[in-house]
Design a protein around this motif. Structure first.
Motif, PDB file in Angstrom:
ATOM      1  N   ASN A   1       1.448   0.904  -8.176  1.00  0.00           N
ATOM      2  CA  ASN A   1       0.870   0.662  -6.856  1.00  0.00           C
ATOM      3  C   ASN A   1       1.948   0.755  -5.780  1.00  0.00           C
TER       4      ASN A   1
ATOM      5  N   VAL B   1      -5.607   8.222   4.035  1.00  0.00           N
ATOM      6  CA  VAL B   1      -6.585   8.503   2.979  1.00  0.00           C
ATOM      7  C   VAL B   1      -5.954   8.263   1.605  1.00  0.00           C
ATOM      8  N   TYR B   2      -4.691   8.670   1.452  1.00  0.00           N
ATOM      9  CA  TYR B   2      -3.988   8.445   0.192  1.00  0.00           C
ATOM     10  C   TYR B   2      -3.843   6.941  -0.074  1.00  0.00           C
TER      11      TYR B   2
ATOM     12  N   LEU C   1      -5.897   4.554   0.877  1.00  0.00           N
ATOM     13  CA  LEU C   1      -7.202   4.042   0.438  1.00  0.00           C
ATOM     14  C   LEU C   1      -7.488   4.411  -1.014  1.00  0.00           C
ATOM     15  N   ILE C   2      -7.170   5.636  -1.400  1.00  0.00           N
ATOM     16  CA  ILE C   2      -7.371   6.053  -2.790  1.00  0.00           C
ATOM     17  C   ILE C   2      -6.465   5.254  -3.718  1.00  0.00           C
ATOM     18  N   ASN C   3      -5.244   4.997  -3.300  1.00  0.00           N
ATOM     19  CA  ASN C   3      -4.310   4.209  -4.099  1.00  0.00           C
ATOM     20  C   ASN C   3      -4.838   2.789  -4.295  1.00  0.00           C
TER      21      ASN C   3
ATOM     22  N   ILE D   1      -8.031   1.711  -4.141  1.00  0.00           N
ATOM     23  CA  ILE D   1      -9.211   1.735  -5.010  1.00  0.00           C
ATOM     24  C   ILE D   1      -8.800   1.980  -6.464  1.00  0.00           C
ATOM     25  N   GLY D   2      -7.843   2.861  -6.674  1.00  0.00           N
ATOM     26  CA  GLY D   2      -7.366   3.136  -8.029  1.00  0.00           C
ATOM     27  C   GLY D   2      -6.719   1.929  -8.673  1.00  0.00           C
TER      28      GLY D   2
END
Length: 97
Positions: free
Chosen positions: A36, A64-65, A67-69, A71-72
């Protein structure tokens, strides 16, 4: 040397240290936290590169990256905690079947 280049170099060194922690972490939670942190540093690196290259629109890509990080990380943490259809993992030694 440009100030952005120095910041990019510092972020790359820090990413290397977090990757060492990801591979050497004694627990799975240490590894998740290191990945993370590496993802967060990647977001910072994208933003810094955008400003270094004179394209501040890379900041949108970095957000955007991020947010994806996020959520992942939540998805992997939930998968580690709950593996079967959202129910906690039961220990078969305790008599639960």
């Amino acid at each position: 040397m440009n100030m952005f280049a120095v910041a990019i170099l510092a972020v790359l060194i820090t990413m290397g240290l977090t990757l060492v922690r990801a591979f050497a972490g004694p627990t799975v939670y240490d590894r998740i936290l290191a990945v993370n942190a590496c993802g967060t540093l990647t977001m910072v690196l994208i933003a810094l590169y955008g400003f270094f290259d004179g394209r501040p629109d890379f900041l949108d890509i970095a957000l955007v990256y991020a947010l994806i990080n996020f959520i992942g990380t939540i998805a992997v943490s939930k998968y580690i905690k709950f593996t079967g259809l959202g129910f906690p993992v039961r220990n078969h030694d305790e008599g639960d079947i």
